[in-house]
Design a protein around this motif. Structure first.
Motif, PDB file in Angstrom:
ATOM      1  N   ALA A 141       0.826  -1.202   0.000  1.00  0.00           N
ATOM      2  CA  ALA A 141       0.000   0.000   0.000  1.00  0.00           C
ATOM      3  C   ALA A 141       0.860   1.253   0.000  1.00  0.00           C
ATOM      4  N   LEU A 188     -14.230   6.322  -0.445  1.00  0.00           N
ATOM      5  CA  LEU A 188     -12.879   6.630  -0.893  1.00  0.00           C
ATOM      6  C   LEU A 188     -12.904   7.618  -2.056  1.00  0.00           C
ATOM      7  N   VAL A 218      -8.316   7.899   4.154  1.00  0.00           N
ATOM      8  CA  VAL A 218      -8.065   7.243   2.860  1.00  0.00           C
ATOM      9  C   VAL A 218      -7.200   6.002   3.064  1.00  0.00           C
ATOM     10  N   TRP A 219      -6.094   6.148   3.790  1.00  0.00           N
ATOM     11  CA  TRP A 219      -5.223   4.998   4.048  1.00  0.00           C
ATOM     12  C   TRP A 219      -5.958   3.910   4.816  1.00  0.00           C
ATOM     13  N   TYR A 278      -8.230   2.003   2.466  1.00  0.00           N
ATOM     14  CA  TYR A 278      -7.403   1.169   1.584  1.00  0.00           C
ATOM     15  C   TYR A 278      -6.948  -0.099   2.310  1.00  0.00           C
ATOM     16  N   VAL A 312      -8.135  -4.055   1.669  1.00  0.00           N
ATOM     17  CA  VAL A 312      -7.173  -5.073   1.233  1.00  0.00           C
ATOM     18  C   VAL A 312      -7.241  -6.273   2.168  1.00  0.00           C
ATOM     19  N   LEU A 361      -8.788   0.226  -5.700  1.00  0.00           N
ATOM     20  CA  LEU A 361      -8.407   0.824  -4.424  1.00  0.00           C
ATOM     21  C   LEU A 361      -7.048   1.505  -4.522  1.00  0.00           C
ATOM     22  N   ASN A 362      -6.112   0.845  -5.203  1.00  0.00           N
ATOM     23  CA  ASN A 362      -4.787   1.422  -5.386  1.00  0.00           C
ATOM     24  C   ASN A 362      -4.861   2.729  -6.157  1.00  0.00           C
ATOM     25  N   THR A 381      -6.550   5.591  -4.108  1.00  0.00           N
ATOM     26  CA  THR A 381      -5.658   6.127  -3.073  1.00  0.00           C
ATOM     27  C   THR A 381      -4.650   7.091  -3.691  1.00  0.00           C
TER      28      THR A 381
END
Length: 293
Positions: free
Chosen positions: A14, A44, A89-90, A93, A97, A190-191, A194
Motif C-alpha cells: 500500500a 474513498l 483514505v489509508w 485502503y 485489502v 483501491l490502489n 488512493t
C-alpha cells in the motif's frame, strides 16, 4: 461483543506512510459483500474530492442506489477533533485489502493509529431497512445510526463538500476480452483511488495516466484524448476527481451484470449534459494472468 486483532500495512503493497497502522474489532456479523465493497469505494472516491492535506471530523459514504445494505463511515476520535483526510483514505485502503484477501465482510470497526496513537475509526455497519435508500440524506443517515461516542461530531460542511456533478461511464468490451478477476479489480481500483486522492481532485489530465500495480496483474488507464483527437480545450475537463468517480461507476455497472467482468474500454461522461471528457480501459498487463492475490 467485538473481538480485536492488530493489522500491519507493511505487507499490503500500500502507498501508506509506515507510521500509520490499523487495528480490527469485529463481532463476526456477516454483511452483504457487494454493499460492503461499494460503500468503501464510494467513500474513498468522495474523499478523493477533498484536499489531501485537509482534515475532517466524521463523514459517511453515499448510499448506492443498488447496494444499500452497509453504512461505511469514519473520522477522528473525540479527543483528536479532526482527522487528516489522508489517514481515512489509508484506513479504507488497508481495511479493504485485508477484507478482500481474507474474503471476510463483517460488521467491524477499524481503529486508525498514527505513531501508535489512536486518532480515528472506520466503521462498517448494517443499515436498517427503513433507512437504506439512495434518497436518504447522508447527514440524516449518520445521525440516525447513533454516532459512537468515541467519534468526533458530524460536520455538515465536510459532507456537502463531497457532493459533485454526476459522472457516467459507457463500457465496451475489448475484442477477445478475458474475464477479469473481480478481487484483483477491486485491489486495482483501491490502489488507483488512493493515488488519485493524494494527487488532488482538481488536477487536470492532459494526456494519459496508467495504474499497473504488480500484485493485481491488471492495469487501469485514463486518457484525456478523445480517440485520436486532441484533449478538450474547453471545460469540462478530465480531472483526477472525475476519474475517481468513474471508477465507482465501473464497479457499480459491473457487479449486477452476469459476464460483465471482462477487459473493457470506456468513455467518461461528465455532468447532466453527459459531455465526453475522456476515455479509459481495464485490462490485464500480460496475456497469462495468474490466480494468486
Amino acid at each position: 461483543m467485538f473481538e480485536t486483532s492488530l493489522l500491519n500495512g507493511s505487507a499490503l503493497r500500500a502507498p501508506v506512510d509506515p507510521r500509520f497502522s490499523i487495528g480490527l474489532r469485529t463481532d463476526y456479523v456477516k454483511l452483504p459483500e457487494n454493499s460492503y465493497k461499494i460503500g468503501a469505494l464510494l467513500l474513498l472516491a468522495s474523499l478523493a474530492q477533498l484536499d489531501w492535506e485537509s482534515s475532517i471530523p466524521t463523514t459517511i459514504a453515499p448510499i448506492s442506489p443498488r447496494w444499500r445494505g452497509v453504512a461505511v463511515f469514519g473520522g477522528a476520535v473525540a479527543s483528536v477533533g479532526e482527522l487528516p483526510v489522508k489517514f481515512l483514505v489509508w484506513g479504507i485502503y488497508m481495511a479493504m485489502v485485508v477484507s478482500i484477501r481474507a474474503r471476510e465482510y463483517q460488521q467491524s470497526i477499524f481503529d486508525l493509529f498514527w505513531d501508535s496513537r489512536k486518532v480515528g475509526e472506520l466503521h462498517f455497519q448494517k443499515i436498517p431497512t427503513l433507512l437504506a435508500s439512495p434518497h436518504t440524506n447522508r447527514t440524516a443517515l449518520l445521525r440516525s445510526l447513533n454516532l459512537p461516542a468515541s467519534l468526533s461530531t458530524l460536520s455538515d460542511t465536510a459532507l456537502s463538500e463531497l457532493e459533485v456533478q454526476p459522472v457516467n461511464v459507457i463500457p465496451t468490451f475489448i475484442p477477445g476480452a478475458r474475464d477479469l478477476d473481480l478481487d484483483k479489480f477491486w485491489l486495482l481500483s483501491l490502489n488507483a483511488l488512493t493515488d488519485m486522492a493524494s494527487i488532488g481532485s482538481k488536477k487536470r489530465m492532459n494526456d494519459r495516466f496508467t495504474w499497473k500495480p504488480v500484485h493485481t496483474e491488471m492495469q487501469l488507464s485514463f486518457s484525456a484524448r478523445e480517440g485520436p483527437g486532441l484533449p478538450r480545450s474547453t471545460p469540462p475537463f478530465l480531472t483526477f476527481g472525475t476519474m475517481a468517480r468513474a471508477i465507482t461507476g465501473l464497479a457499480e455497472w459491473m457487479l449486477p451484470r452476469a459476464g460483465a467482468n471482462k477487459e473493457m474500454e470506456f468513455q467518461v461522461e461528465f455532468g447532466s449534459s453527459r459531455t465526453t471528457v475522456g476515455t479509459g480501459s481495464v485490462e490485464y498487463q500480460s496475456r497469462l494472468p495468474s490466480t494468486s492475490l
